[in-house]
Design a protein around this motif. Sequence first.
Motif, short mmCIF file in Angstrom:
data_model
loop_
_atom_site.label_atom_id
_atom_site.label_comp_id
_atom_site.label_asym_id
_atom_site.label_seq_id
_atom_site.Cartn_x
_atom_site.Cartn_y
_atom_site.Cartn_z
N UNK A 82 0.86 -1.19 0.00
CA UNK A 82 0.00 0.00 0.00
C UNK A 82 0.89 1.24 0.00
N UNK A 83 0.84 2.08 -1.02
CA UNK A 83 1.73 3.25 -1.06
C UNK A 83 1.51 4.20 0.10
N UNK A 84 0.33 4.19 0.72
CA UNK A 84 0.08 5.08 1.85
C UNK A 84 0.81 4.63 3.11
N UNK A 85 1.24 3.37 3.14
CA UNK A 85 1.90 2.84 4.33
C UNK A 85 3.32 2.37 4.03
N UNK A 86 3.84 2.66 2.86
CA UNK A 86 5.13 2.12 2.43
C UNK A 86 6.28 2.99 2.94
N UNK A 87 7.11 2.43 3.81
CA UNK A 87 8.30 3.12 4.33
C UNK A 87 9.57 2.66 3.63
N UNK A 88 9.42 1.88 2.58
CA UNK A 88 10.58 1.31 1.88
C UNK A 88 11.56 2.37 1.38
N UNK A 89 11.12 3.49 0.81
CA UNK A 89 12.11 4.47 0.32
C UNK A 89 13.05 4.96 1.41
N UNK A 90 12.55 5.19 2.61
CA UNK A 90 13.42 5.67 3.68
C UNK A 90 14.35 4.56 4.16
N UNK A 129 1.64 -10.52 3.79
CA UNK A 129 0.75 -11.58 3.30
C UNK A 129 -0.02 -11.09 2.08
N UNK A 130 -0.38 -12.01 1.22
CA UNK A 130 -1.15 -11.66 0.03
C UNK A 130 -2.49 -11.06 0.39
N UNK A 131 -3.08 -10.35 -0.56
CA UNK A 131 -4.34 -9.66 -0.30
C UNK A 131 -5.47 -10.62 0.08
N UNK A 154 -0.18 3.90 8.35
CA UNK A 154 0.19 2.50 8.50
C UNK A 154 -1.02 1.59 8.61
N UNK A 155 -2.16 2.15 8.99
CA UNK A 155 -3.36 1.33 9.10
C UNK A 155 -4.10 1.14 7.80
N UNK A 156 -3.64 1.77 6.73
CA UNK A 156 -4.36 1.68 5.46
C UNK A 156 -4.48 0.24 4.94
N UNK A 157 -3.41 -0.59 4.98
CA UNK A 157 -3.56 -1.97 4.49
C UNK A 157 -4.58 -2.77 5.31
N UNK A 158 -4.64 -2.52 6.63
CA UNK A 158 -5.59 -3.24 7.47
C UNK A 158 -7.02 -2.86 7.11
N UNK A 159 -7.24 -1.57 6.87
CA UNK A 159 -8.57 -1.12 6.49
C UNK A 159 -8.98 -1.71 5.15
N UNK A 160 -8.05 -1.73 4.21
CA UNK A 160 -8.35 -2.29 2.89
C UNK A 160 -8.69 -3.76 2.99
N UNK A 161 -7.94 -4.51 3.82
CA UNK A 161 -8.21 -5.94 3.95
C UNK A 161 -9.60 -6.17 4.54
#
Length: 583
Positions: free
Chosen positions: A275-283, A301-303, A506-513
Amino acid sequence: MAGQCLTEFPGCSGRIAAGTSTVDHTYAPFDARPSDRSSRSNRRPGSLVCQWLPAGVGAATPVLVVPQPVPGTVLALAGPLPGELSPDRAERIKRVVRDVVRGQVTALRQLPPELAGAVVTPRRVVLFRGVCSTDQLFFRTSGGWTRWSSDPRDLLDGPPEFDRETLWRACRGEDVFVFPGMDRLTPGRLVVADGWSDARAETYDGIGAFPLPRRTSLRHYADLAYELLLEETRRYASAGRIGVLLSGGVDSAVVLAALADHGADVTAYHMRSKDPLADEWPRAREVCRALSVPLVSVDPPGEDESYFPVGHDHPLPFNHVWFRRLDLTARRIAEDGVRTVLSGLDGDVVFGPLRYGLYDVAVADVPWRERWAMANGLLSSRWELSRIVRSIRPGRSLYDDPEATAETERAGDFLVPVPGADAERYEPDSAAQEHTLNLTVWRPYGIHCAKPWGGRELRRLAARLPNAYRVIPYAGRTIDKPVLRLAAARRGVPSLVWRHYGRDWLGSPDETWCLRHPDAVADVLAGPDAWLTALGVVDPRRLAAVLADPRALRRNAENLLCTAMVELFLRDLAHTFEPAPRR
């Protein structure tokens, strides 16, 4: 006694009867440890102490024997034993045990502060928990018996009668201890129990403030924090290949920088989000590039995969949304052959704002010009003027203000209301989630997860740190952990990290799931055998309304997942007792 060094003792358990003459002493691997949860008629008779060993240790594997200096006395440990158990260190441990047997219990402060454990004689048991220990010991005294364990379920004689408000708080994600009628040790405390009289508790160690001159500058605090972190991480740098849980935040980035300065063989592990809203990978990637450290991405985990664990045995509810992600990360770390991993945990607790207000600015041991700037910064912050004025009282904090708490409170529209319940109580010494994670994820994989920010000297520095240096309001922002941010900047950590303000979603993936899988949530919480419904914690009608409304589902997503984890914990616990307890 000399022996092969174990970096960590996963825990211990035992029981002694008042007036007993002997105490049996056994060793057992963590994944094959004996359980005291069976009926009393099936328990092994007599007084017993069991020292748990790392998972996978077989009977034929040479192991470290904990020094036992006094005949008839047993020392059992829980937690890491820093460094190698040399003959000199073994002799120091023996001296401590001898002193404790003589009644000089304060000698326990000479042990490493990361250790917890028990000194057991036929007459009494002394349970202790080091001031920096993350290992909780739970105990009960009744009927002439003193029983203790690192796993609270070992102390149950039957199905517990849970307090509804406590379960309600657990469903809201609060880090609470759910078992009634059971005591536990907090850091720096010990308990002396003989089975005849009430257990006697006392403090044997504490954290004193670091000696520094008045009006020490923020820059000096930052430099000193990094020097102490270097000292705290030195022992891990020579321990072979190690890992760091790198989030993309400043806490773990500075830990990684300290290990890089030691020249350690270190690999960073990052729990990536799609989820780009929760992605900290660039930092995280920029930190590893700057420090020349390899970075491993652990995919979530997969969607369509379940958020809920399968086959795990939880000693306490892990009421958090990241269990599956952390389990996948631990599995990858173990596959890489890494047995020690460091994290940035405790950075928030030690150097972040636990309380803050105008009072803290007024009495701060900082130069006057800084106080003036902080007061002006408060006026331009997100807090209303009325809240700022109220915070001039010593007992008021902007973080404890009921209005501020209500703004950040996670929704629990599907829970049965608890009239008169207080606001969320923060208990820094509880750490039920962390204890569960240690016993359920890290130690089953044979991994020791260390928190260098929680070391004694760093805690002493934090005890001296003015509250005004834990967060600084500036230009409409509230900059938390300025000491760690400045330390990161001076070490060369990329500005993308230490200048980062605010939080990712960070809660965006949980909400989407939850939006995509309301049926999976309903399978756990809305079934006819749901424990939380039977116990009056979850309202089935409210739950159905939330699951049918996408907006309510998104708003309640985090607490829905936390509540599902509590429900699974109750189901696992019910299987312990035969027949299953009545609801």
